[in-house]
Design an enzyme around this catalytic site. Structure first.
Site: not given
Lengths: 376, 376
Positions: B304, B333, B307, B264, B86, B302
């Site tokens: 991830c 997560h 998890c 974003d 940015d 989940c």
């Protein structure tokens, strides 16, 4: 002070239900069921063979019931190697409020919420067995130094009586069958005769190992070395010896030279979080301007996950910018540095080359200011 | 408000020198050359395809020269996928001191050390190309809302003039050949005609993509949706559309429904550090008492890394004990949750089943309090 005779060094193996530990070994500290900032996979990758937990902290938060319901400390924190839990005696005296010792145990108020608790030798052992610790430490009575000799004498005697109670409780609740080995702790302040007496008591007790407590509390390095030299010959040769609270690289070498097998300390991870990193030449401060533009690892010879990937300039930036990732990269580096020292020590002992390796280390490693005189 | 027609949704691919991005995609934010608390390997493992850096932050610390000497931002932070930077316009107005806009650019004082700086459209582009960013954002002029219409008009017109200067500079320094694509940014506050005009300007400009800035700044979700519906038809169909600063799950779905390709936001990692975790049913607060004894993952469905390994009770403990590991497990997560939303969105678009998938999400996901009315 001269180098400890190489015949004092010991090369061993401690076997637990969760794996064995090649000794001499350094044990990273995971006080609150986490080695601060690190994932258990990262801890393992540094070469750590065993981690510590702390009974004082864990009994208060999350509580013994929660850890038990989780299936024990190993499953709770997902560390599948051996765990040693400290009884928390030291933390009660340093952290808790209104700690008061009587023959029954220590009463105190939690530093978290002020709640009242009583920790007895029996409860300390029970909690640790319920955590599923592979190595359980007895509750000991610590006296802040300097102190009158009669206070040290009384505390050392009480530590001995409490050890007997710990052994009895450990037997009563079937600790050994449940996979938890009980160690003893020698105390005795800096009083040579009390130290020797306490060591003899632990040596005669039915415990699986002997810890040396109450050292590395600010005394000169010569004094700690002298105490180790008094205690070591008294301790049984066939059981592990654990020097509590020691983690400076120079002290690991010096302890091994005097027959120590196990060490633990928050030092490597605590100083890492302040940006202090171990190198073969001594500690560096990663915040120092000289790393701003150093586009190579902190230690190009280091095989840790941090040095293998990131530059000194990036670490410098993370610490300057107060980014959490920096804490972790530094912690990984320092734990790997100590694990590598221990690998080097074990190899040197096997090769019968410990004194030469100790000299090579000491000739290069610059002791941190304030850490005392270099000592072989 | 009814569901956006499924014909507005787009399924695309953005190709950069560091790899391609399947769209619609969410881009995690690594403001200071690190996605807060995470190792780049962890970021990648969440399914992130591209990360953001911020010119305002990076020009001040570590500085453009340091990053250039490191071999660019990718090598400095060891993220080997695409990076979008940015321009820092937004951060100058929200963080810097004494920000003052004139036609030349924005002068301001650093929030770190008070040093004086001038960021011009040319310098913003130059810095980002020197960082080696794959996608470069132009400097834009932001006006805090509410504001008089004539101030919004003036800022939008200046943003257009600055875009022309960015394009000229990008061409002059061979930005495209050096691997950096320049996007344009539409502004226009909540004024429909200004939004449409600004979008038309960006659509006509020689840029590789169109960002929509100045939304998600506190306006009702209906207003943001209305703005998107004005802007989308004006933007060229063959270039990516990037809605800046949007990261709430419901807003990703709603944005995709209106033709957005890229998003974003710091939201997923910021709320993670406060213990707020996404689940298919909405956000949960991991500090809540109900997780103290929940010995299963926060979301058993989940996939991830958190998890898959740790229980809700352990996360609860880490947050209660203020352990740094918690911040990271929660961040992993939340990023994985958003990446999975985007995978689900892309699959639904491919299957021509976006409206049904959007309904299924919205019927289950409870919007966080204060986040506005649910919107399809």
């Amino acid at each position: 002070m001269s180098i400890g005779s190489s015949t004092s060094t010991r090369r061993g193996r401690v076997v637990t239900r969760h794996g064995s530990i090649e000794t001499p070994a350094f044990m990273p500290v995971g006080t609150q069921a986490t080695v601060k900032t690190l994932h258990p996979d990262e801890v393992r990758a540094t070469g750590a063979q065993i981690v510590l937990g702390n009974t004082y902290h864990l009994m208060l938060r999350p509580g013994v019931e929660v850890i038990e319901a989780a299936g024990g400390l190993h499953r709770f924190m997902q560390w599948h190697g051996p765990i040693l839990t400290d009884s928390g005696g030291f933390q009660i005296f340093s952290l808790a409020q209104q700690a008061k010792v009587c023959e029954e145990g220590v009463s105190f108020r939690s530093h978290i919420d002020g709640s009242k608790h009583l920790l007895t030798p029996e409860r300390a052992v029970e909690f640790q067995v319920r955590f599923g610790a592979d190595i359980v430490m007895p509750l000991d009575h610590l006296v802040g130094l300097p102190a009158e000799r009669r206070r040290i004498t009384a505390a050392t005697a009480r530590t001995a009586r409490w050890l007997d109670r710990c052994i009895a409780e450990h037997r009563r609740i079937d600790g050994a069958a449940r996979g938890s080995a009980l160690f003893g702790i020698c105390q005795g302040g800096m009083e040579v005769d009390l130290r020797r007496e306490s060591a003899a008591f632990v040596a005669a007790a039915e415990v699986s190992g002997a810890a040396i407590g109450g050292l590395s509390v600010g005394e000169p390095k010569e004094v700690m070395a002298a105490m180790l030299e008094e205690v070591a010959p008294v301790l049984p040769a066939d059981r592990p010896r654990y020097l509590m609270g020691v983690g400076a690289p120079e002290d690991l070498w010096s302890g091994v030279a005097r027959g120590v097998d196990l060490f633990d300390c928050v030092l490597p991870t605590r100083i890492a979080r302040n940006g202090a990193l171990f190198t073969p030449d001594g500690r560096i401060d990663v915040m120092s301007r000289r790393f701003r533009d150093l586009h190579e690892p902190i230690d190009p010879a280091c095989d840790c996950a941090t040095c293998s990937t990131f530059t000194a300039a990036y670490l410098h930036h993370l610490f300057r910018a107060r980014e959490v990732l920096g804490l972790r990269l530094a912690s990984v580096h320092n734990l790997r540095f100590l694990a590598r020292q221990m690998e080097c020590i074990r190899q040197a002992i096997e090769d019968g080359a410990f004194p030469a390796a100790h000299h090579a280390f000491a000739n290069r490693y610059r002791i941190a200011r304030g850490a005392g005189t270099p000592l072989m």
